[in-house]
Design a protein around this motif. Structure first.
Motif, mmCIF file in Angstrom:
data_model
loop_
_atom_site.group_PDB
_atom_site.id
_atom_site.type_symbol
_atom_site.label_atom_id
_atom_site.label_comp_id
_atom_site.label_asym_id
_atom_site.label_seq_id
_atom_site.Cartn_x
_atom_site.Cartn_y
_atom_site.Cartn_z
ATOM 1 N N ASP A 1 0.853 -1.185 0.000
ATOM 2 C CA ASP A 1 0.000 0.000 0.000
ATOM 3 C C ASP A 1 0.886 1.230 0.000
ATOM 4 O O ASP A 1 1.543 1.539 1.004
ATOM 5 C CB ASP A 1 -0.904 -0.011 1.235
ATOM 6 N N ASP A 2 0.911 1.936 -1.120
ATOM 7 C CA ASP A 2 1.813 3.068 -1.269
ATOM 8 C C ASP A 2 1.445 4.220 -0.339
ATOM 9 O O ASP A 2 2.315 4.999 0.057
ATOM 10 C CB ASP A 2 1.802 3.544 -2.726
ATOM 11 N N PHE A 3 0.172 4.347 0.033
ATOM 12 C CA PHE A 3 -0.234 5.448 0.916
ATOM 13 C C PHE A 3 0.348 5.278 2.315
ATOM 14 O O PHE A 3 0.963 6.181 2.865
ATOM 15 C CB PHE A 3 -1.754 5.554 0.990
ATOM 16 N N SER A 4 0.137 4.115 2.905
ATOM 17 C CA SER A 4 0.611 3.880 4.278
ATOM 18 C C SER A 4 2.065 3.440 4.319
ATOM 19 O O SER A 4 2.660 3.369 5.398
ATOM 20 C CB SER A 4 -0.255 2.826 4.961
ATOM 21 N N LYS A 5 2.619 3.121 3.127
ATOM 22 C CA LYS A 5 3.997 2.600 3.038
ATOM 23 C C LYS A 5 4.139 1.306 3.825
ATOM 24 O O LYS A 5 5.165 1.051 4.461
ATOM 25 C CB LYS A 5 5.029 3.633 3.542
ATOM 26 N N LYS A 6 3.110 0.470 3.751
ATOM 27 C CA LYS A 6 3.134 -0.806 4.457
ATOM 28 C C LYS A 6 2.896 -1.954 3.476
ATOM 29 O O LYS A 6 2.138 -1.836 2.510
ATOM 30 C CB LYS A 6 2.052 -0.853 5.546
ATOM 31 N N LEU A 7 3.559 -3.048 3.745
ATOM 32 C CA LEU A 7 3.316 -4.306 3.052
ATOM 33 C C LEU A 7 2.266 -5.051 3.870
ATOM 34 O O LEU A 7 2.368 -5.113 5.101
ATOM 35 C CB LEU A 7 4.616 -5.096 2.989
ATOM 36 N N ILE A 8 1.260 -5.621 3.197
ATOM 37 C CA ILE A 8 0.130 -6.210 3.912
ATOM 38 C C ILE A 8 -0.093 -7.644 3.449
ATOM 39 O O ILE A 8 -0.131 -7.917 2.246
ATOM 40 C CB ILE A 8 -1.148 -5.377 3.679
ATOM 41 N N THR A 9 -0.227 -8.560 4.414
ATOM 42 C CA THR A 9 -0.565 -9.943 4.090
ATOM 43 C C THR A 9 -1.921 -10.295 4.683
ATOM 44 O O THR A 9 -2.288 -9.842 5.768
ATOM 45 C CB THR A 9 0.475 -10.948 4.635
ATOM 46 N N CYS A 10 -2.665 -11.113 3.935
ATOM 47 C CA CYS A 10 -3.950 -11.651 4.403
ATOM 48 C C CYS A 10 -3.692 -13.048 4.953
ATOM 49 O O CYS A 10 -3.370 -13.963 4.186
ATOM 50 C CB CYS A 10 -4.955 -11.718 3.260
ATOM 51 N N ASN A 11 -3.819 -13.230 6.242
ATOM 52 C CA ASN A 11 -3.436 -14.485 6.898
ATOM 53 C C ASN A 11 -4.661 -15.376 7.091
ATOM 54 O O ASN A 11 -5.494 -15.144 7.968
ATOM 55 C CB ASN A 11 -2.759 -14.182 8.232
ATOM 56 N N GLY A 12 -4.753 -16.425 6.253
ATOM 57 C CA GLY A 12 -5.960 -17.215 6.154
ATOM 58 C C GLY A 12 -6.324 -18.021 7.374
ATOM 59 O O GLY A 12 -7.503 -18.240 7.634
#
Length: 331
Positions: A123-134
């Motif tokens: 996410d370029d806005f928050s400068k965070k890499l995000i994972t969806c943990n199933g």
């Protein structure tokens, strides 16, 4: 008064008025194993596909092998941060993210996440890499500079795919709850649970940030459900093919694509306006081609697939070893 039409507009008109979309190429990959996501690296000639316990890297034009990233056990997705010269893989069975060098493909580090990280994006806005943990039913927010998880957000169900509005909100579809959860990336707080009914089992999710519309592909009953990304209200629903596990959006052509693995098709839905949508095409692909990514520069779609044996009973069709391939769909 003279009317001046830009070269860009002429190119768009020519592209949209020519022949229909179709499979224009197929890139063979000899190694065995299943797959999940595929990702086109922006502003490059490379496409990355999860395959077995590695990620294969291909030239997106010729299909030539450009290398691979080994040891990604249970890999699902791939993300990129070119400014850091780094890429990332979500490794479901390792419960971590690999950090790799974008130039050499060498693995540089690993970052622990929640259980079974599936989809991954930056996410370029928050400068965070995000994972969806199933399996832990949460999202991991990773600072790519420190390479540490800075927040874990519980979402109350199995998160499948997430997107950003580019202005401080992330939306994630919850496959077993038939809803989308809205998250504030400044506070890491859940702000809403939005029903997708009548859509069931949402998989692919994309967003048009100009019209503020969310497009959730619901695989159990074959609908594309459209929500207002500001209010969560239902805007429309349209039929798609069976077995969808992915969606893509072309912001130039205003097309939403769903990859329907059971049917072996792509459904093309055009965004006529923010509140009006039309199914305009069904593209034959290959049964098993259930995920995809789009190259927005060329308008081409890339789909992993394989030949399969007929299913027995209620089981899934089995992959025929040695038939893994990447389909290229374009005009």
């Amino acid at each position: 008064m003279k009317h001046i039409v830009s070269l860009t507009m002429l190119a768009i008109i020519a592209f949209t008025s020519n022949a229909q979309f179709k499979v224009i190429n197929s890139f063979k990959i000899a190694s065995n194993g299943g797959w999940d996501y595929i990702s086109v690296q922006p502003n490059s000639n490379r496409v990355f596909t999860s395959h077995g316990n590695q990620v294969n890297v291909l030239d997106k034009t010729t299909g030539d092998s450009l290398g691979f990233i080994p040891g990604t056990i249970g890999v699902h997705g791939i993300a990129f941060i070119p400014a850091l010269n780094k890429g990332y893989t979500s490794n479901g069975r390792l419960n971590n993210v690999f950090v790799f060098d974008l130039k050499t493909l060498a693995v540089l580090d690993s970052i622990p996440t929640g259980k079974n990280p599936d989809a991954i994006f930056y996410d370029d806005f928050s400068k965070k890499l995000i994972t969806c943990n199933g399996r832990s039913n949460d999202l991991s927010f990773i600072d790519p500079v420190t390479q540490k998880v800075v927040a874990t957000v519980a979402v109350g169900g199995k998160p499948e795919t997430a997107v950003s509005n580019g202005a401080g909100k992330v939306f994630v579809n919850i496959e077993d709850k038939n809803e989308i959860v809205a998250i504030d990336t400044k506070t890491f707080k859940v702000e809403g649970h939005w029903s997708l009914l009548p859509g069931e089992s949402p998989t692919g999710l994309v967003i048009d940030n100009k019209t503020k519309r969310l497009f959730a592909a619901c695989g159990d009953n074959n609908f594309l459900v459209i929500l207002d990304a500001e209010t969560g209200k239902l805007v429309d629903k349209l039929p798609i093919g069976k077995g969808c596990d992915g969606a893509s959006f072309d912001p130039t052509l205003k097309n939403i694509y769903t990859s329907n693995g059971s049917d072996g098709t792509i459904t093309v839905i055009h965004e006529d306006s923010k509140d009006k949508f039309s199914v305009i095409e069904t593209i034959p692909t290959k049964k098993s081609a259930r995920t995809m990514d789009i190259d927005v520069a060329t308008h081409k779609l890339y789909l992993p697939a394989s030949d399969t044996e007929p299913a027995t009973g209620n089981g899934r069709p089995k992959m025929i070893p040695g038939t893994f391939q990447i389909l290229v769909v374009g005009k």
